[in-house]
Design an enzyme around this catalytic site. Structure first.
Site, PDB file in Angstrom:
ATOM      1  N   ASN A 127      52.401  52.118  29.632  1.00 52.85           N
ATOM      2  CA  ASN A 127      52.563  53.472  29.092  1.00 52.85           C
ATOM      3  C   ASN A 127      53.061  54.490  30.115  1.00 52.85           C
ATOM      4  O   ASN A 127      52.988  55.693  29.895  1.00 52.85           O
ATOM      5  CB  ASN A 127      51.250  53.960  28.455  1.00 52.85           C
ATOM      6  CG  ASN A 127      50.129  54.042  29.480  1.00 52.85           C
ATOM      7  OD1 ASN A 127      50.314  53.657  30.635  1.00 52.85           O
ATOM      8  ND2 ASN A 127      48.986  54.550  29.072  1.00 52.85           N
ATOM      9  N   ASP A 161      51.980  55.515  33.083  1.00 48.96           N
ATOM     10  CA  ASP A 161      51.127  56.409  33.885  1.00 48.96           C
ATOM     11  C   ASP A 161      50.917  55.885  35.310  1.00 48.96           C
ATOM     12  O   ASP A 161      50.112  56.431  36.064  1.00 48.96           O
ATOM     13  CB  ASP A 161      49.769  56.641  33.191  1.00 48.96           C
ATOM     14  CG  ASP A 161      48.948  55.368  33.070  1.00 48.96           C
ATOM     15  OD1 ASP A 161      49.442  54.282  33.480  1.00 48.96           O
ATOM     16  OD2 ASP A 161      47.809  55.437  32.576  1.00 48.96           O
ATOM     17  N   ASP A 175      34.848  39.633  34.195  1.00 50.01           N
ATOM     18  CA  ASP A 175      34.085  39.882  35.410  1.00 50.01           C
ATOM     19  C   ASP A 175      32.725  40.446  35.022  1.00 50.01           C
ATOM     20  O   ASP A 175      32.642  41.322  34.153  1.00 50.01           O
ATOM     21  CB  ASP A 175      34.847  40.900  36.277  1.00 50.01           C
ATOM     22  CG  ASP A 175      34.842  40.522  37.743  1.00 50.01           C
ATOM     23  OD1 ASP A 175      33.740  40.403  38.299  1.00 50.01           O
ATOM     24  OD2 ASP A 175      35.933  40.363  38.327  1.00 50.01           O
ATOM     25  N   ASP A 229      30.265  38.770  39.977  1.00 52.65           N
ATOM     26  CA  ASP A 229      30.476  39.496  41.230  1.00 52.65           C
ATOM     27  C   ASP A 229      29.236  39.414  42.136  1.00 52.65           C
ATOM     28  O   ASP A 229      28.120  39.714  41.681  1.00 52.65           O
ATOM     29  CB  ASP A 229      30.745  40.962  40.860  1.00 52.65           C
ATOM     30  CG  ASP A 229      31.265  41.787  42.008  1.00 52.65           C
ATOM     31  OD1 ASP A 229      32.393  41.529  42.451  1.00 52.65           O
ATOM     32  OD2 ASP A 229      30.540  42.691  42.465  1.00 52.65           O
ATOM     33  N   GLU A 263      30.582  34.494  42.480  1.00 54.80           N
ATOM     34  CA  GLU A 263      31.086  34.887  43.797  1.00 54.80           C
ATOM     35  C   GLU A 263      29.892  34.973  44.740  1.00 54.80           C
ATOM     36  O   GLU A 263      28.938  35.699  44.467  1.00 54.80           O
ATOM     37  CB  GLU A 263      31.786  36.251  43.711  1.00 54.80           C
ATOM     38  CG  GLU A 263      32.477  36.594  45.019  1.00 54.80           C
ATOM     39  CD  GLU A 263      32.621  38.089  45.280  1.00 54.80           C
ATOM     40  OE1 GLU A 263      33.497  38.463  46.053  1.00 54.80           O
ATOM     41  OE2 GLU A 263      31.837  38.886  44.715  1.00 54.80           O
ATOM     42  N   HIS A 274      41.864  39.448  44.941  1.00 56.00           N
ATOM     43  CA  HIS A 274      42.060  40.893  45.097  1.00 56.00           C
ATOM     44  C   HIS A 274      41.347  41.473  46.321  1.00 56.00           C
ATOM     45  O   HIS A 274      41.510  42.651  46.623  1.00 56.00           O
ATOM     46  CB  HIS A 274      41.586  41.610  43.831  1.00 56.00           C
ATOM     47  CG  HIS A 274      40.103  41.477  43.647  1.00 56.00           C
ATOM     48  ND1 HIS A 274      39.491  40.274  43.397  1.00 56.00           N
ATOM     49  CD2 HIS A 274      39.110  42.389  43.694  1.00 56.00           C
ATOM     50  CE1 HIS A 274      38.182  40.448  43.295  1.00 56.00           C
ATOM     51  NE2 HIS A 274      37.925  41.735  43.469  1.00 56.00           N
TER      52      HIS A 274
END
Ligand code: NOJ
Length: 559
Positions: free
Chosen positions: A23, A25, A98, A199, A256, A329
């Site tokens: 979109n 942004d 996640d 996580d 993790e 990441h």
């Protein structure tokens, strides 16, 4: 060892903020992901692990959740998310979400209540303590620099935050909090998701009394990991989570777990214990860190990497299961870290891919890895966005006057923004990621490294991944075969066999830009079928002695 769909799957991680903006942004979103599902289908992956898309003030890009049942406005709506799941399932793709429940955001309604008063019903959802002699309750350091405690005036107590000050740790000792988490998990499971990536899940049980940790010389705060990693009740909590939330859904889980060792990992992943299916361990991504932690750079020897992987391959051979990753990441780009992202970018990206997909375990691909995307070097700290990086820079350079160039070098090597620069889709402005200014700058090499170019080039890293993934589907030996080292003395060649149901596969990997010679152990026949390799090889080539080219990889199925 049982056969399971998640052992045979290849998982692709999407970091939604950086994947595809639909979109304009400057921020990736769910509709952007939907628009790229055909691309992922072509790659051949089976599962997407989606980094958090929940409501969040984005202190840590979604790992600080203010509403576990809502979708972040910047990413879209629940209807968009439902469409994503639907479009994925239509294409035979599974979705794992996640699960971030070691901490929430300080803007979560539970914390807003909790901090109001000591007798608030939500007080014990978090970990509050009195200060000790006018300072923090203990000397633990936050993973994002500074003390792990923040003082809160309203009640004259401190709350624990192992990550940023806006990520208060949840109190798993409280059965009510645990029930809330299980209910929330069922909310997503009932929508039809296929699993969770959990996580820092081995941080949820803290040692009673939260004692001081040993303070390294010259440091203000102490790494307190011994008191919260793999803590006393962690196995009970995971078993309870299985019983109360996961059982009956047939989904997969990956935990993790920083600081986990092989023996612990066996306990976490042994099938009969019903905890998690596999863990993300950190040993191999800590090999290039010194005693000062991740920013304290050390060269890494291939032999250390081989020793570490071998320990894990053999340790979980009969019990448990490995997850296989070289980046995500939070980690720098694998081709920049373990390969050569200059002269041999394509060769070394393919070699590392061969490595991951021929080990025993479930391979994870992090977005852009399939293009051989590289680390980035922004000239100014102003261009960085990651809270871990910015806090460290502030502490070291601004507060302690450390050498700025040295600190920038460690950011170039290890900063998390290396992995978070937007996906490079084509060579148009901003790499086709967005039509406006992206939230984090695109790596300037997008003009050469991008998906459009890779899809057009049959020799690209992308098409090599496609072939590897397809091979793994056709050859159960790649999934279930046992692992043994070959030439374990060599400092440049990492080679091993996989064996399954009377078949043997040999993997030769050159981890250098030299031309070392591979020697086939005498117990093998000289000829085998080349399953895949990253250089041209004439058919029928004798493999008793092979001079490997820089970063060459070959995989043979022996006769
Ligand atoms: C691990 C996540 O992968 C990382 O991105 C995050 O910052 C911390 N956990 C805290 O949630």
């Amino acid at each position: 060892m049982s056969k399971q769909w998640w052992k045979e799957a290849v998982i692709y991680q999407i970091y939604p903020r950086s994947f595809k903006d639909s979109n304009g942004d400057g921020i990736g979103d769910i509709n952007g992901i939907i628009s790229k599902l055909d691309y992922l289908n072509e790659l051949g992956i089976d599962v997407i692990w989606l980094s958090p898309v929940y409501q969040s003030p984005n202190d840590d890009n979604g790992y600080d959740i203010s509403d576990y049942r809502g979708i972040m406005d910047e990413f879209g709506t629940m209807a968009d998310w439902e469409r994503l799941l639907d479009e994925m399932h239509k294409r035979g793709l599974k979705l794992i979400m996640d699960l971030v429940v070691n901490h929430s955001s300080d803007e979560h309604a539970w914390f807003v209540e909790s901090r109001k008063s000591k007798d608030n019903p939500y007080r014990d959802y978090y970990i509050w303590m009195d200060g000790k002699e006018g300072s923090e309750p203990n000397n633990w350091e936050s993973c994002f620099s500074g003390s792990a405690w923040k003082y809160d005036e309203a009640t004259d107590q401190y709350f624990l935050h192992l990550f940023s000050q806006k990520q208060p740790d949840l109190n798993w000792e409280n059965p009510k909090l645990r029930e809330e988490v299980y209910e929330m998990m069922k909310f997503w499971l009932d929508k039809g998701i296929d699993g969770f990536r959990m996580d820092v899940i081995n941080f949820i049980s803290k040692v009673d009394g939260l004692p001081d940790a040993e303070l390294p010389e010259g440091r203000k705060f102490a790494p307190g990991g011994d008191y919260y990693m793999n803590g006393p009740k962690i196995h009970d909590y995971l078993q309870e989570m299985n019983e109360k939330a996961l059982s009956g859904y047939g989904v997969m889980t990956v935990g993790e777990m920083p600081g986990v060792n092989v023996e612990e990992a066996k306990l976490y992943t042994a099938e009969h214990r019903k905890e998690v299916n596999m863990v993300f361990q950190f040993e191999h991504v800590d090999l290039d860190s010194g005693p000062g932690g991740k920013w304290d750079l050390r060269p890494m020897k291939m032999s250390a990497l081989r020793d570490s992987f071998t320990k894990w391959q053999q340790g979980l051979e009969h019990e448990g299961w490995n997850s296989l990753y070289l980046n995500n990441h939070d980690q720098p780009r694998m081709v920049s870290r373990f390969g050569n992202d200059k002269e041999y970018r394509v060769e070394s990206a393919k070699m590392l891919a061969t490595f991951l997909h021929t080990l025993k375990g479930t391979p994870y691909i992090y977005q852009g890895e399939e293009l051989g995307m590289t680390n980035v070097r922004f000239g100014s700290i102003e261009d960085y966005q990651d809270i871990e990086t910015l806090n460290m820079y502030r502490e070291k350079v601004i507060e302690n006057g450390e050498d700025q160039d040295l600190v920038m070098n460690s950011i170039y090597a290890k900063g998390r923004d290396n992995a978070r620069t937007p996906m490079q889709w084509d060579d148009s402005e901003h790499g086709g990621f967005t039509t406006s200014d992206p939230w984090l700058k695109v790596n300037p090499n997008y003009t050469e490294i991008n998906a459009e170019q890779a899809m057009d080039d049959p020799d690209s890293v992308f098409h090599y991944y496609r072939r590897l993934i397809a091979l793994r589907k056709e050859n159960p030996i790649m999934v279930y075969g046992s692992y043994d080292l070959v030439m374990s003395y060599h400092d440049k060649i990492y080679a091993y066999t996989r064996k399954y149901e009377g078949q043997t596969m040999i993997v030769m990997l050159n981890f250098s830009d030299d031309k070392p010679v591979f020697k086939l152990p005498s117990d093998y026949e000289s000829a085998g079928n080349l399953l895949i390799g990253n250089y041209g090889v004439e058919s029928g080539t004798d493999i008793r002695e092979v001079e490997l080219r820089p970063y060459e990889a070959r995989v043979y199925l022996m006769k």
